[in-house]
Design an enzyme around this catalytic site. Structure first.
Site, PDB file in Angstrom:
ATOM      1  N   ASP A 140      31.233 -23.610  -3.440  1.00  0.00           N
ATOM      2  CA  ASP A 140      31.757 -24.368  -4.579  1.00  0.00           C
ATOM      3  C   ASP A 140      30.618 -25.075  -5.320  1.00  0.00           C
ATOM      4  O   ASP A 140      30.575 -25.102  -6.552  1.00  0.00           O
ATOM      5  CB  ASP A 140      32.861 -25.356  -4.157  1.00  0.00           C
ATOM      6  CG  ASP A 140      32.617 -25.971  -2.790  1.00  0.00           C
ATOM      7  OD1 ASP A 140      31.636 -25.584  -2.127  1.00  0.00           O
ATOM      8  OD2 ASP A 140      33.388 -26.858  -2.381  1.00  0.00           O
TER       9      ASP A 140
ATOM     10  N   ASP B 230      30.718 -11.256  -5.042  1.00  0.00           N
ATOM     11  CA  ASP B 230      31.448 -10.622  -6.139  1.00  0.00           C
ATOM     12  C   ASP B 230      31.635 -11.623  -7.275  1.00  0.00           C
ATOM     13  O   ASP B 230      31.349 -11.349  -8.441  1.00  0.00           O
ATOM     14  CB  ASP B 230      32.811 -10.155  -5.596  1.00  0.00           C
ATOM     15  CG  ASP B 230      33.547  -9.258  -6.583  1.00  0.00           C
ATOM     16  OD1 ASP B 230      32.960  -8.913  -7.616  1.00  0.00           O
ATOM     17  OD2 ASP B 230      34.713  -8.917  -6.315  1.00  0.00           O
TER      18      ASP B 230
ATOM     19  N   LYS C 214      30.832 -21.048   3.155  1.00  0.00           N
ATOM     20  CA  LYS C 214      31.832 -22.123   3.092  1.00  0.00           C
ATOM     21  C   LYS C 214      32.000 -22.639   4.529  1.00  0.00           C
ATOM     22  O   LYS C 214      33.097 -22.649   5.098  1.00  0.00           O
ATOM     23  CB  LYS C 214      33.136 -21.553   2.512  1.00  0.00           C
ATOM     24  CG  LYS C 214      34.206 -22.578   2.233  1.00  0.00           C
ATOM     25  CD  LYS C 214      33.896 -23.500   1.053  1.00  0.00           C
ATOM     26  CE  LYS C 214      34.966 -24.566   0.917  1.00  0.00           C
ATOM     27  NZ  LYS C 214      34.578 -25.660   0.023  1.00  0.00           N
TER      28      LYS C 214
ATOM     29  N   TYR D 132      37.290  -7.924   1.889  1.00  0.00           N
ATOM     30  CA  TYR D 132      37.671  -6.726   1.142  1.00  0.00           C
ATOM     31  C   TYR D 132      37.913  -5.537   2.076  1.00  0.00           C
ATOM     32  O   TYR D 132      38.542  -4.562   1.677  1.00  0.00           O
ATOM     33  CB  TYR D 132      36.598  -6.348   0.108  1.00  0.00           C
ATOM     34  CG  TYR D 132      36.472  -7.323  -1.045  1.00  0.00           C
ATOM     35  CD1 TYR D 132      37.377  -8.371  -1.200  1.00  0.00           C
ATOM     36  CD2 TYR D 132      35.463  -7.196  -1.975  1.00  0.00           C
ATOM     37  CE1 TYR D 132      37.261  -9.268  -2.241  1.00  0.00           C
ATOM     38  CE2 TYR D 132      35.345  -8.096  -3.040  1.00  0.00           C
ATOM     39  CZ  TYR D 132      36.247  -9.133  -3.158  1.00  0.00           C
ATOM     40  OH  TYR D 132      36.129 -10.027  -4.200  1.00  0.00           O
TER      41      TYR D 132
ATOM     42  N   ASP E 274      29.036 -12.291 -10.948  1.00  0.00           N
ATOM     43  CA  ASP E 274      29.598 -12.217 -12.305  1.00  0.00           C
ATOM     44  C   ASP E 274      29.297 -13.500 -13.080  1.00  0.00           C
ATOM     45  O   ASP E 274      29.013 -13.468 -14.276  1.00  0.00           O
ATOM     46  CB  ASP E 274      31.117 -12.004 -12.261  1.00  0.00           C
ATOM     47  CG  ASP E 274      31.471 -10.516 -12.258  1.00  0.00           C
ATOM     48  OD1 ASP E 274      30.561  -9.701 -12.005  1.00  0.00           O
ATOM     49  OD2 ASP E 274      32.647 -10.182 -12.497  1.00  0.00           O
TER      50      ASP E 274
END
Ligand code: NAD
Length: 357
Positions: free
Chosen positions: A224, A248, A191, A142, A252
């Protein structure tokens, strides 16, 4: 003790939910013998309308001069067409950056009395859940280099995920501190099977924890797999640490598992004790000004401020117990209402909580 709190109500339901939280803070102060003084400052769309910018300099100065900051929410239809840099949300990114807040802590808690609100099967959530996601907040993709270009007649765009060892170490410290206060178990999400930045993240996480917090047991989970595990068996998690973009998305997902966005708070912290405390939801323009918003997320955010910025754990506990009592007595705002419960508005919910402190 006296504490100066900067209050940034923002837009939409922001002013209503902040008013509820301030009421609860005042009552807690009276009960425990503290003086909380509040300085209201503009941010977001309200600041654009009044000062032509989502984050006036004096708002930043006011926050930096305070002991801690409570934020409502920013954004709304009125400002949706503005260009990226002058949108209300820019005020939020700007204040986090100006305050040097590099960690975002989001507890996704499912209260036992609201277990029915979870979209998951009851056997998965019957004992309640609490997953605390520690998200790196001002690094990674970001904030990395980005650009656009043209190649072989086609337009392209790119963003960069980049983390340095000190950036990973400082978020590791926050996560390990939290893990030490809880079950001493930390899940680090990355990851690393694909990304170089994740391989550095993983190595640094383990080295830092082993050196500074040897009691904390660090386990790695690929992002994942984590996305699957949150819906398969959310109760297995306690403290989870991850990068900006993964945090992020996963926070959620974890929030959704609890069933109501109106019940969840978050804090953003940096090196000192001053933090930015806010509900995780947005400004809910669809219900603004109707006295139907759920103020509990913002009240919980204020409670977290007492515990994490001012070390007032008993006061935090008193607010949480009051919320629990109100829920157990069957009071609900519209977003968490189910048949047989007593429906109340934003103001009344805040008052009920106050009365039980
Ligand atoms: P939102 O969280 O504002 O609302 C999503 C849904 O949840 C809406 O139906 C809303 O009515 C409901 N809701 C949210 N908070 C609630 C509460 N306390 N009580 C009862 N119901 C509640 O998300 P959105 O609609 O995607 O975004 C609205 C605006 O908020 C946009 O401008 C967005 O950019 C902004 N936003 C701001 C923040 C922030 O300030 N931190 C975060 C997310 C979105």
């Amino acid at each position: 003790m006296k504490y100066n709190i900067a209050v940034l109500p923002g837009d939409g339901i922001g002013p209503e939910i902040c008013a509820g939280a301030l009421k609860v803070l005042k009552k807690t102060g009276e009960k425990f013998g503290h003086e909380f003084s509040f300085t209201e400052l503009p941010i977001g769309g309200a600041a654009i309308d009044a000062y032509g910018t989502p984050l006036p300099d004096f708002t930043v100065e006011g926050c930096l001069a305070s002991d801690s900051v409570l934020l409502g929410a920013v954004g709304g239809y009125k400002w949706d067409k503005l260009p990226g840099d002058s949108r209300p949300e820019k005020g939020l990114l700007g204040i986090r950056k100006a305050m040097g807040l590099y960690s975002n802590i989001r507890p996704a808690k499912l209260w036992k009395s609201l277990a029915a609100a979870s979209p998951l099967k009851s056997e998965l959530v019957k004992d309640g859940i609490e997953i605390i996601i520690v998200r790196e907040l001002i690094g990674g993709i970001y904030f990395g280099e980005r650009g656009r270009g043209e190649e072989n007649g086609f337009e392209y765009a790119w963003d960069t995920e980049k983390y340095s060892v000190p950036e990973i170490e400082r978020i590791a410290r926050i996560a390990c501190e939290l893990a030490m206060k809880r079950g001493k178990k930390l899940v680090s999400v990355d990851k690393a099977n694909v990304l170089e930045s994740s391989r550095l993240w993983r190595r640094t996480m383990h080295e830092y924890a082993a050196k500074h917090y040897p009691e904390v047991q660090v386990t790695d989970v690929l992002v994942d797999n984590m996305a699957m595990q949150i819906v398969k068996n959310p109760a297995q998690f306690d403290v989870v640490v991850t990068s900006n973009i993964f945090g992020d998305i996963l926070s959620d997902e974890a929030a959704q598992v609890t069933g109501s966005i109106g019940m969840l708070a978050s804090s953003s912290l940096g090196d000192g004790t001053r933090g930015l405390y806010e509900p995780i939801h947005g400004s809910a323009p669809d219900i603004a000004g109707q006295d139907v918003a759920n103020p509990i997320a913002t009240i919980l955010a204020a409670a977290m401020m007492l515990r994490d910025s001012f070390s007032l754990s008993a006061e935090y506990g008193a607010i949480v117990a009051a919320i629990e009592k109100v829920l157990d007595e069957g009071y609900r705002t519209a977003d968490i209402y189910s048949e047989g419960c007593k429906k109340v508005g934003c103001r009344e919910m805040a008052q009920l909580i106050c009365d039980r402190i």
